[in-house]
Design an enzyme around this catalytic site. Structure first.
Site, mmCIF file in Angstrom:
data_model
loop_
_atom_site.group_PDB
_atom_site.id
_atom_site.type_symbol
_atom_site.label_atom_id
_atom_site.label_comp_id
_atom_site.label_asym_id
_atom_site.label_seq_id
_atom_site.Cartn_x
_atom_site.Cartn_y
_atom_site.Cartn_z
ATOM 1 N N ASP A 30 0.850 -1.193 0.000
ATOM 2 C CA ASP A 30 0.000 0.000 0.000
ATOM 3 C C ASP A 30 0.884 1.241 0.000
ATOM 4 O O ASP A 30 1.908 1.309 0.683
ATOM 5 C CB ASP A 30 -0.921 -0.003 1.226
ATOM 6 N N ASN A 85 -12.926 -2.944 2.576
ATOM 7 C CA ASN A 85 -13.827 -1.794 2.591
ATOM 8 C C ASN A 85 -14.718 -1.863 1.352
ATOM 9 O O ASN A 85 -14.226 -2.122 0.246
ATOM 10 C CB ASN A 85 -13.018 -0.495 2.598
ATOM 11 N N GLY A 91 -16.022 2.875 3.359
ATOM 12 C CA GLY A 91 -14.708 3.515 3.283
ATOM 13 C C GLY A 91 -13.886 3.131 2.070
ATOM 14 O O GLY A 91 -12.679 3.370 2.042
ATOM 15 N N GLN A 92 -14.537 2.553 1.045
ATOM 16 C CA GLN A 92 -13.804 2.157 -0.163
ATOM 17 C C GLN A 92 -13.501 3.395 -0.997
ATOM 18 O O GLN A 92 -14.399 4.164 -1.344
ATOM 19 C CB GLN A 92 -14.625 1.156 -0.980
ATOM 20 N N HIS A 98 -10.219 -5.080 -3.284
ATOM 21 C CA HIS A 98 -8.894 -5.408 -2.741
ATOM 22 C C HIS A 98 -9.050 -5.774 -1.279
ATOM 23 O O HIS A 98 -9.903 -5.213 -0.577
ATOM 24 C CB HIS A 98 -7.913 -4.243 -2.905
ATOM 25 N N HIS A 100 -7.170 -5.635 2.209
ATOM 26 C CA HIS A 100 -6.042 -5.074 2.967
ATOM 27 C C HIS A 100 -5.493 -6.150 3.893
ATOM 28 O O HIS A 100 -6.247 -6.816 4.609
ATOM 29 C CB HIS A 100 -6.502 -3.902 3.849
HETATM 30 P P1 AMP Z 1 -9.746 1.568 0.139
HETATM 31 O O1 AMP Z 1 -9.877 2.929 0.783
HETATM 32 O O2 AMP Z 1 -10.161 0.440 1.018
HETATM 33 O O3 AMP Z 1 -10.402 1.553 -1.213
HETATM 34 O O4 AMP Z 1 -8.194 1.346 -0.069
HETATM 35 C C1 AMP Z 1 -7.469 1.900 -1.123
HETATM 36 C C2 AMP Z 1 -6.028 1.787 -0.745
HETATM 37 O O5 AMP Z 1 -5.259 1.895 -1.923
HETATM 38 C C3 AMP Z 1 -5.535 2.873 0.224
HETATM 39 O O6 AMP Z 1 -5.013 2.258 1.385
HETATM 40 C C4 AMP Z 1 -4.461 3.608 -0.577
HETATM 41 O O7 AMP Z 1 -3.383 3.989 0.220
HETATM 42 C C5 AMP Z 1 -4.074 2.573 -1.598
HETATM 43 N N1 AMP Z 1 -3.541 3.060 -2.864
HETATM 44 C C6 AMP Z 1 -4.071 4.021 -3.662
HETATM 45 N N2 AMP Z 1 -3.330 4.183 -4.769
HETATM 46 C C7 AMP Z 1 -2.311 3.288 -4.672
HETATM 47 C C8 AMP Z 1 -1.197 2.955 -5.515
HETATM 48 N N3 AMP Z 1 -0.972 3.586 -6.678
HETATM 49 N N4 AMP Z 1 -0.346 1.991 -5.088
HETATM 50 C C9 AMP Z 1 -0.558 1.370 -3.911
HETATM 51 N N5 AMP Z 1 -1.587 1.623 -3.088
HETATM 52 C C10 AMP Z 1 -2.445 2.576 -3.460
#
Ligand code: AMP
Ligand code: ZN
Length: 112
Positions: A30, A85, A91-92, A98, A100
């Site tokens: 992340d 999420n 919170g997505q 994905h 976490h």
């Molecule tokens: P969510 O809020 O559950 O949709 O999680 C999205 C996650 O993607 C967040 O923890 C961000 O930090 C992560 N994220 C966004 N863009 C990137 C990227 N280019 N590479 C790696 N992680 C990312």
């Protein structure tokens, strides 16, 4: 999906630290880690949410299996947390499902 950042990562069009890859699933670090280990396990194919991905039971199995293996690898005896999420209230922020994988510190409950 042309405008999906995780589709672009899956195809290699934009860079990421890839820690695992097979035909259907990849795992990346992340960009904004919330724990000493913070990985994201995502399908190569675009599915917006876990609800859509749930139509493919084998894929859900791979996502959870890979996430669990990575959690065990990084969390050891201390354990780890998997989070999916879903939607705005969940919170997505990235619309490509994905999981976490958070490990390396004690997690609190309830989440925010
Ligand atoms: P969510 O809020 O559950 O949709 O999680 C999205 C996650 O993607 C967040 O923890 C961000 O930090 C992560 N994220 C966004 N863009 C990137 C990227 N280019 N590479 C790696 N992680 C990312
Ligand atoms: Zn996508």
């Amino acid at each position: 999906m042309d405008d999906c950042i995780f589709c672009k990562i899956a195809t290699g069009a934009i860079p990421a630290k890839v820690v695992y890859r097979d035909d259907s699933v990849i795992a990346i670090a992340d960009l904004n880690p919330q724990a000493p280990t913070h990985l994201l396990v995502l399908p190569v194919a675009h599915h917006a949410t876990v609800v859509e991905a749930s139509e493919d039971g084998a894929l859900i199995g791979r996502l959870v299996s890979v996430a669990s293996q990575l959690g065990k690898q990084h969390g050891g005896d201390g354990g780890f947390r998997l989070v999916v999420n879903t939607g705005p209230d969940g919170g997505q922020t990235v619309g490509h499902v994905h999981v976490h994988v958070l490990a390396g510190r004690h997690m609190t409950w309830p989440p925010g």
